[in-house]
Design a protein around this motif. Structure first.
Motif, mmCIF file in Angstrom:
data_model
loop_
_atom_site.group_PDB
_atom_site.id
_atom_site.type_symbol
_atom_site.label_atom_id
_atom_site.label_comp_id
_atom_site.label_asym_id
_atom_site.label_seq_id
_atom_site.Cartn_x
_atom_site.Cartn_y
_atom_site.Cartn_z
ATOM 1 N N LYS A 258 18.748 11.252 -15.674
ATOM 2 C CA LYS A 258 18.168 11.262 -14.326
ATOM 3 C C LYS A 258 18.242 9.875 -13.700
ATOM 4 N N GLU A 259 17.869 8.830 -14.452
ATOM 5 C CA GLU A 259 17.926 7.471 -13.928
ATOM 6 C C GLU A 259 19.356 7.080 -13.561
ATOM 7 N N ALA A 260 20.310 7.460 -14.399
ATOM 8 C CA ALA A 260 21.712 7.143 -14.119
ATOM 9 C C ALA A 260 22.172 7.838 -12.836
ATOM 10 N N LEU A 261 21.785 9.084 -12.653
ATOM 11 C CA LEU A 261 22.176 9.813 -11.442
ATOM 12 C C LEU A 261 21.523 9.212 -10.201
ATOM 13 N N ILE A 262 20.244 8.866 -10.309
ATOM 14 C CA ILE A 262 19.555 8.248 -9.175
ATOM 15 C C ILE A 262 20.251 6.951 -8.790
ATOM 16 N N PHE A 263 20.572 6.121 -9.775
ATOM 17 C CA PHE A 263 21.245 4.857 -9.501
ATOM 18 C C PHE A 263 22.613 5.094 -8.865
ATOM 19 N N ARG B 133 26.071 4.848 -4.169
ATOM 20 C CA ARG B 133 27.042 5.508 -3.290
ATOM 21 C C ARG B 133 26.566 5.457 -1.841
ATOM 22 N N ASP B 134 25.268 5.736 -1.627
ATOM 23 C CA ASP B 134 24.714 5.673 -0.272
ATOM 24 C C ASP B 134 24.797 4.260 0.285
ATOM 25 N N ARG B 135 24.518 3.246 -0.555
ATOM 26 C CA ARG B 135 24.585 1.859 -0.108
ATOM 27 C C ARG B 135 25.998 1.486 0.314
ATOM 28 N N ARG B 136 26.981 1.871 -0.529
ATOM 29 C CA ARG B 136 28.383 1.565 -0.200
ATOM 30 C C ARG B 136 28.811 2.274 1.078
ATOM 31 N N HIS B 137 28.383 3.526 1.229
ATOM 32 C CA HIS B 137 28.735 4.283 2.430
ATOM 33 C C HIS B 137 28.156 3.597 3.673
ATOM 34 N N ALA C 92 28.866 0.193 8.489
ATOM 35 C CA ALA C 92 28.565 -1.063 9.184
ATOM 36 C C ALA C 92 29.848 -1.847 9.444
ATOM 37 N N GLY C 93 30.742 -1.858 8.476
ATOM 38 C CA GLY C 93 32.016 -2.541 8.653
ATOM 39 C C GLY C 93 32.858 -1.914 9.744
ATOM 40 N N LEU C 94 32.878 -0.600 9.775
ATOM 41 C CA LEU C 94 33.631 0.083 10.835
ATOM 42 C C LEU C 94 33.015 -0.189 12.200
#
Length: 82
Positions: A37-42, A47-51, A56-58
């Motif tokens: 569960k912790e691995a999936l949450i991380f 993934r959300d942070r990178r997205h 923001a870059g675009l």
């Protein structure tokens, strides 16, 4: 963030990964479910942070906030001289 309702899922994973999860669970004195569960949450948060970073870059590109490639090369060349 997540509700307290639970759902069991199953997944086939390589034996080596299953052993690594079990080893980590023992080291942390936690259940294998907790480790997974912790691995999936991380992973999902990352993934959300990178997205968000990509969006923001675009937006920067759309607004004209860009640096020319030649400027980056000049900057790198100056760093090498220091």
């Amino acid at each position: 963030m997540y509700s307290s309702a639970k759902q069991t899922i199953s997944a086939q994973i390589p034996v080596e990964l299953a052993l690594a999860v079990e080893k980590l669970a023992i080291e942390l004195d936690r259940s294998k479910s907790w480790v997974i569960k912790e691995a999936l949450i991380f992973m999902l948060a990352e993934r959300d942070r990178r997205h968000g970073d990509i969006l923001a870059g675009l937006a920067d590109v759309d607004a004209g906030r860009v640096v020319r490639h030649s400027e980056i090369l000049d900057f790198a060349a100056r760093l090498k001289k220091e």
